[in-house]
Design a protein around this motif. Structure first.
Motif, PDB file in Angstrom:
ATOM      1  N   UNK A  98     -10.004  58.321  83.459  1.00  0.00           N
ATOM      2  CA  UNK A  98      -8.442  58.873  83.171  1.00  0.00           C
ATOM      3  C   UNK A  98      -8.545  60.408  83.261  1.00  0.00           C
ATOM      4  N   UNK A  99      -9.513  60.977  82.692  1.00  0.00           N
ATOM      5  CA  UNK A  99      -9.882  62.376  82.749  1.00  0.00           C
ATOM      6  C   UNK A  99      -9.977  62.654  84.559  1.00  0.00           C
ATOM      7  N   UNK A 100     -10.676  62.103  85.114  1.00  0.00           N
ATOM      8  CA  UNK A 100     -11.035  62.297  86.485  1.00  0.00           C
ATOM      9  C   UNK A 100      -9.638  62.182  87.137  1.00  0.00           C
ATOM     10  N   UNK A 101      -8.815  61.262  86.956  1.00  0.00           N
ATOM     11  CA  UNK A 101      -7.556  61.078  87.470  1.00  0.00           C
ATOM     12  C   UNK A 101      -6.526  62.367  87.560  1.00  0.00           C
ATOM     13  N   UNK A 102      -6.548  62.728  85.923  1.00  0.00           N
ATOM     14  CA  UNK A 102      -6.106  64.175  85.915  1.00  0.00           C
ATOM     15  C   UNK A 102      -6.421  65.366  86.514  1.00  0.00           C
ATOM     16  N   UNK A 103      -7.684  65.514  86.926  1.00  0.00           N
ATOM     17  CA  UNK A 103      -8.440  66.416  87.775  1.00  0.00           C
ATOM     18  C   UNK A 103      -8.046  66.433  89.075  1.00  0.00           C
ATOM     19  N   UNK A 142      -4.702  67.618  90.006  1.00  0.00           N
ATOM     20  CA  UNK A 142      -4.601  68.721  89.641  1.00  0.00           C
ATOM     21  C   UNK A 142      -3.731  69.207  88.640  1.00  0.00           C
ATOM     22  N   UNK A 143      -3.780  68.499  87.487  1.00  0.00           N
ATOM     23  CA  UNK A 143      -2.972  68.521  86.262  1.00  0.00           C
ATOM     24  C   UNK A 143      -3.863  69.633  85.219  1.00  0.00           C
ATOM     25  N   UNK A 158      -5.000  73.327  81.483  1.00  0.00           N
ATOM     26  CA  UNK A 158      -3.716  72.961  82.310  1.00  0.00           C
ATOM     27  C   UNK A 158      -3.367  73.866  83.728  1.00  0.00           C
ATOM     28  N   UNK A 159      -3.142  73.137  84.695  1.00  0.00           N
ATOM     29  CA  UNK A 159      -2.756  73.949  85.787  1.00  0.00           C
ATOM     30  C   UNK A 159      -1.180  74.724  85.479  1.00  0.00           C
ATOM     31  N   UNK A 160      -0.608  74.096  84.496  1.00  0.00           N
ATOM     32  CA  UNK A 160       0.829  74.638  84.292  1.00  0.00           C
ATOM     33  C   UNK A 160       1.048  74.704  82.782  1.00  0.00           C
ATOM     34  N   UNK A 161       1.374  75.634  82.052  1.00  0.00           N
ATOM     35  CA  UNK A 161       1.428  75.399  80.567  1.00  0.00           C
ATOM     36  C   UNK A 161       2.646  74.570  80.466  1.00  0.00           C
ATOM     37  N   UNK A 162       3.800  74.399  81.199  1.00  0.00           N
ATOM     38  CA  UNK A 162       4.841  73.616  80.914  1.00  0.00           C
ATOM     39  C   UNK A 162       4.513  72.312  80.967  1.00  0.00           C
TER      40      UNK A 162
END
Length: 196
Positions: A40-45, A48-49, A72-76
């Motif tokens: 799951x972590x690899x999927x987020x990477x 590009x999340x 995070x790629x974006x704090x939003x």
């Protein structure tokens, strides 16, 4: 979004280990395998999340794949996943500084010096290193809390024996340069008025 991803997104800019996450999940009644969580972590990477920042061993001068941090790629993304919209200023500024450094093509690691942590160890294109601490402010509510904050931020630099530059990046307008450490205002850095 599953519980593993939510945990990671809610704990951006915080040292993370798969072992501690597995222990926390087990305590809460979730049973899973480390390979599943890592997937799951690899999927987020890959999406590009989040960006993964590995720890740098100052003794061997090598990156170690444990106790990493995720940014995070974006704090939003954090606000989109939570009903609590209060901003945690310190981790958020560290996240923004990470994104800035990544955009400048630095090779970035986190460092551990004994029991102390150096927020970033960056390697420039010419192979030189720099050490960076990020703090929202170096000023506390009173003199005692101010000294505690300064000790936390300056402390890791004292055990570094090489001559590479050291920086503290904060939102303070007034500079607090001590012990050969350069104090940089984050806004000035982002606007190109200061450099590392």
């Amino acid at each position: 979004m599953n519980v593993y991803n939510l945990f990671l997104l809610n704990n951006y800019s915080v040292p993370f280990s798969l072992t501690s996450l597995m222990a926390c999940l087990e305590k809460e009644g979730f049973k899973t395998k480390p390979a599943t969580v890592r997937g799951y972590i690899e999927d987020l990477i890959k999406a590009k999340i989040v960006y993964e920042c590995n720890r740098f061993d100052l003794k061997s001068k090598k990156a170690i794949k444990r106790d990493q941090k995720y940014y995070l790629s974006d704090l939003a993304i954090y606000f989109a996943m939570n009903t609590d919209n209060r901003l945690s200023f310190g981790p958020s500024l560290e996240n923004i500084v990470y994104l800035y450094l990544a955009g400048q093509d630095y090779h970035i690691s986190i460092g551990r010096i004994g029991k102390l942590e150096c927020d970033f160890i960056v390697r420039k294109q010419n192979g030189e290193y720099a050490y960076i601490q990020v703090a929202y402010t170096l000023q506390g509510e009173d003199e005692k809390s101010t000294q505690k904050i300064k000790e936390r931020e300056y402390g890791p630099f004292r055990d570094i024996r090489d001559g590479y530059p050291r920086y503290i990046i904060s939102l303070d307008r007034y500079r607090d340069q001590q012990e050969g450490v350069h104090h940089i205002n984050a806004i000035d850095l982002f606007l190109g008025k200061e450099t590392i």
